[in-house]
Motif scaffolding. Sequence first.
Motif, PDB file in Angstrom:
ATOM      1  N   ALA A  20       0.833  -1.204   0.000  1.00 44.28           N
ATOM      2  CA  ALA A  20       0.000   0.000   0.000  1.00 44.28           C
ATOM      3  C   ALA A  20       0.868   1.254   0.000  1.00 44.28           C
ATOM      4  N   ALA A  21       1.920   1.256   0.803  1.00 44.23           N
ATOM      5  CA  ALA A  21       2.810   2.425   0.864  1.00 44.23           C
ATOM      6  C   ALA A  21       3.465   2.676  -0.494  1.00 44.23           C
ATOM      7  N   ALA A  22       3.916   1.608  -1.151  1.00 35.16           N
ATOM      8  CA  ALA A  22       4.564   1.768  -2.453  1.00 35.16           C
ATOM      9  C   ALA A  22       3.567   2.255  -3.506  1.00 35.16           C
ATOM     10  N   LEU A  23       2.393   1.647  -3.537  1.00 34.63           N
ATOM     11  CA  LEU A  23       1.379   2.064  -4.510  1.00 34.63           C
ATOM     12  C   LEU A  23       0.957   3.512  -4.294  1.00 34.63           C
ATOM     13  N   MET A  24       0.770   3.894  -3.026  1.00 32.81           N
ATOM     14  CA  MET A  24       0.345   5.260  -2.747  1.00 32.81           C
ATOM     15  C   MET A  24       1.454   6.257  -3.056  1.00 32.81           C
ATOM     16  N   ALA A  25       2.706   5.869  -2.849  1.00 33.16           N
ATOM     17  CA  ALA A  25       3.811   6.763  -3.202  1.00 33.16           C
ATOM     18  C   ALA A  25       3.758   7.097  -4.691  1.00 33.16           C
ATOM     19  N   MET A  26       3.386   6.117  -5.492  1.00 29.85           N
ATOM     20  CA  MET A  26       3.293   6.312  -6.938  1.00 29.85           C
ATOM     21  C   MET A  26       2.004   7.047  -7.321  1.00 29.85           C
ATOM     22  N   THR A  27       0.866   6.511  -6.897  1.00 30.71           N
ATOM     23  CA  THR A  27      -0.412   7.057  -7.354  1.00 30.71           C
ATOM     24  C   THR A  27      -0.709   8.430  -6.766  1.00 30.71           C
ATOM     25  N   ASN A  28      -0.297   8.672  -5.524  1.00 30.33           N
ATOM     26  CA  ASN A  28      -0.559   9.977  -4.923  1.00 30.33           C
ATOM     27  C   ASN A  28       0.142  11.083  -5.692  1.00 30.33           C
ATOM     28  N   VAL A  29       1.377  10.843  -6.116  1.00 30.94           N
ATOM     29  CA  VAL A  29       2.092  11.857  -6.900  1.00 30.94           C
ATOM     30  C   VAL A  29       1.380  12.083  -8.231  1.00 30.94           C
ATOM     31  N   TYR A  30       1.043  11.001  -8.908  1.00 29.48           N
ATOM     32  CA  TYR A  30       0.408  11.130 -10.220  1.00 29.48           C
ATOM     33  C   TYR A  30      -0.940  11.849 -10.120  1.00 29.48           C
ATOM     34  N   TYR A  31      -1.836  11.335  -9.282  1.00 30.39           N
ATOM     35  CA  TYR A  31      -3.183  11.908  -9.234  1.00 30.39           C
ATOM     36  C   TYR A  31      -3.199  13.314  -8.636  1.00 30.39           C
ATOM     37  N   ARG A  32      -2.323  13.585  -7.693  1.00 33.54           N
ATOM     38  CA  ARG A  32      -2.241  14.938  -7.143  1.00 33.54           C
ATOM     39  C   ARG A  32      -1.763  15.905  -8.226  1.00 33.54           C
TER      40      ARG A  32
END
Length: 130
Positions: A20-32
């Motif tokens: 979850a931490a790895a996925l959110m590190a990626m997706t949070n940057v992209y979607y933000r």
Amino acid sequence: MEAEAAGAIDATTAEAARTAAALMAMTNVYYRAVHMAGDADLGKLPAGLRMNAMTKHGIAQADFELFGLAASAVKGCEGCTRAHVEGARKHGVPLPAIQAVLRIAAVVHAAATVLDAATTRSPTAALAVA
């Protein structure tokens, strides 16, 4: 922190938390970034990010949503935070539990910030804070 958690959670849950931490590190940057760009056409394009682990993590989906929520709140991604609150509620997580995850994420983030700052000042300062 992982060493502390090792006595409280099993290996599958620990791995799901890392996932979850790895996925959110990626997706949070992209979607933000897409949200900040304010370009409706950009927002319509497929992300093209590998996110298979969002459903293949081996734990209850409600728990995975809470892990994603904590990471998204810390990273400051409004869209992801909203999506994980919605996902957690969809999977039966009560509102006080969602609030507790946000509070825990805030405290852990604050502690990490202090420890990072202490380490940056000097290695011995970090020991004094700990």
